[in-house]
Design an enzyme around this catalytic site. Structure first.
Site, PDB file in Angstrom:
ATOM      1  CG  HIS A  18      -1.986  -0.982   1.259  1.00  0.00           C
ATOM      2  ND1 HIS A  18      -3.056  -0.935   0.403  1.00  0.00           N
ATOM      3  CD2 HIS A  18      -2.200  -2.064   2.057  1.00  0.00           C
ATOM      4  CE1 HIS A  18      -3.880  -1.937   0.662  1.00  0.00           C
ATOM      5  NE2 HIS A  18      -3.377  -2.638   1.656  1.00  0.00           N
ATOM      6  CG  HIS A 195      -1.944  -6.922  10.956  1.00  0.00           C
ATOM      7  ND1 HIS A 195      -1.038  -7.291   9.990  1.00  0.00           N
ATOM      8  CD2 HIS A 195      -2.431  -5.715  10.560  1.00  0.00           C
ATOM      9  CE1 HIS A 195      -0.985  -6.354   9.059  1.00  0.00           C
ATOM     10  NE2 HIS A 195      -1.823  -5.377   9.385  1.00  0.00           N
ATOM     11  CG  HIS A 197      -2.566  -0.830  10.510  1.00  0.00           C
ATOM     12  ND1 HIS A 197      -2.130  -0.342   9.304  1.00  0.00           N
ATOM     13  CD2 HIS A 197      -2.937  -2.124  10.270  1.00  0.00           C
ATOM     14  CE1 HIS A 197      -2.234  -1.278   8.374  1.00  0.00           C
ATOM     15  NE2 HIS A 197      -2.729  -2.374   8.937  1.00  0.00           N
TER      16      HIS A 197
END
Length: 288
Positions: A18, A195, A197
């Site tokens: 990304h 996970h 961010h």
């Protein structure tokens, strides 16, 4: 409850896609995968940022064929397993078969945290193909720990080898991560991963909270490369875990070199928390 040594899963070549507008080349992919393998990463995820089938008008085309990227990574490693991401509705079972033929041996089947039921066919197909299958629940800030546990049980029943909880918007606080990991661990007999961010600058802290709560798998990327504000920075996490005396087998100094030499030169922008990323994390909105 199964116990195992903590394993760090690298997603530089998937979530990091990304951050470089899906511009990884086969040469860059092979170089990064080889460096990660040399640093003892057990699993390296490679695919378009939105998974198999993601290279499209809708999500943005990859510069090089995503299946060529998978193949180049598989040929570059000697120990690591190559993983792919698959979102039902974007990727298909035919895509998964092709990815296996290119060298993938792990698939992470990702759904919104309330939609685990749409992963049944894909997890089942993965197990039929002899792949390691991971149930990947996204946007876990949007459901209670108890609700997430119920969704995780569904993925376990479909044959998932472990459950990964993704704070996709970077919205969770460490105590909220702990509650969610503990709830899922109590509900399933398979390992649990996390996970993070970094929208609220908590990716490393939240990863540590997940580990303290019993997570067996933690995702990270070189230089923190990833959607929005990025992911848990792999070389930082490796150093912190080494300081804490938590064994991962990772080569801390090698990861610093890999980040500086293989990733920094191809970054399109610094991986920072800008105002937009901060507000999306604060509001709990996914950013890619």
């Amino acid at each position: 409850m199964s116990e195992q040594r903590l394993q760090i899963v690298d997603t530089t070549l998937r979530d990091g896609s990304h951050a470089v507008r899906h511009s990884f080349t086969t040469e860059q992919t092979a170089k990064i995968a080889e460096r990660l393998d040399r640093c003892n990463l057990p699993i390296i995820e490679v695919s378009h940022g939105d998974g198999l089938g993601g290279s499209s008008y809708t999500y943005g085309f990859s510069k090089d064929d995503p299946f060529a990227l998978i193949e180049s990574a598989a040929k570059a490693v000697s120990r690591a397993k190559i993983a792919v991401l698959l979102l039902p509705g974007i990727g298909t079972i035919a895509d998964l078969e092709r990815a296996k033929g290119c060298g993938a041996s792990v698939v992470r089947v990702a759904t919104h945290v309330t939609e685990a039921d749409i992963s049944a066919q894909h997890i089942g197909a993965a197990k039929h193909m002899g792949l390691m299958a991971v149930g990947f629940l996204m946007m876990v800030h949007m459901l209670s720990p108890e609700g997430i546990a119920e969704q995780a049980k569904k993925m376990e029943s479909y044959g998932a080898d472990y459950i990964n909880l993704a704070d996709s918007a970077g919205a969770l606080l460490p105590e909220q991560v702990k509650e969610r990991i503990e709830a899922v661990r109590a509900a399933v007999k398979i390992p649990v991963g996390f996970h993070a961010h970094n929208n609220l600058s908590l990716a490393v802290a939240n990863s540590l909270a997940a580990i303290d709560a019993g997570a067996s798998y933690i995702d990270a990327t070189l230089r923190g490369l990833g959607a929005g504000a990025g992911n848990t920075q792999l070389e930082v996490l490796a150093g912190v875990l080494q300081r804490k005396g938590i064994e991962t087998g990772l080569d801390f100094y090698g990861l610093i070199d890999a980040s500086e030499q293989a990733v920094v030169p191809i970054m399109l922008r610094p991986q920072v928390i800008d105002g937009g990323s901060l507000m999306l994390g604060y509001a709990g909105v996914y950013s890619s």
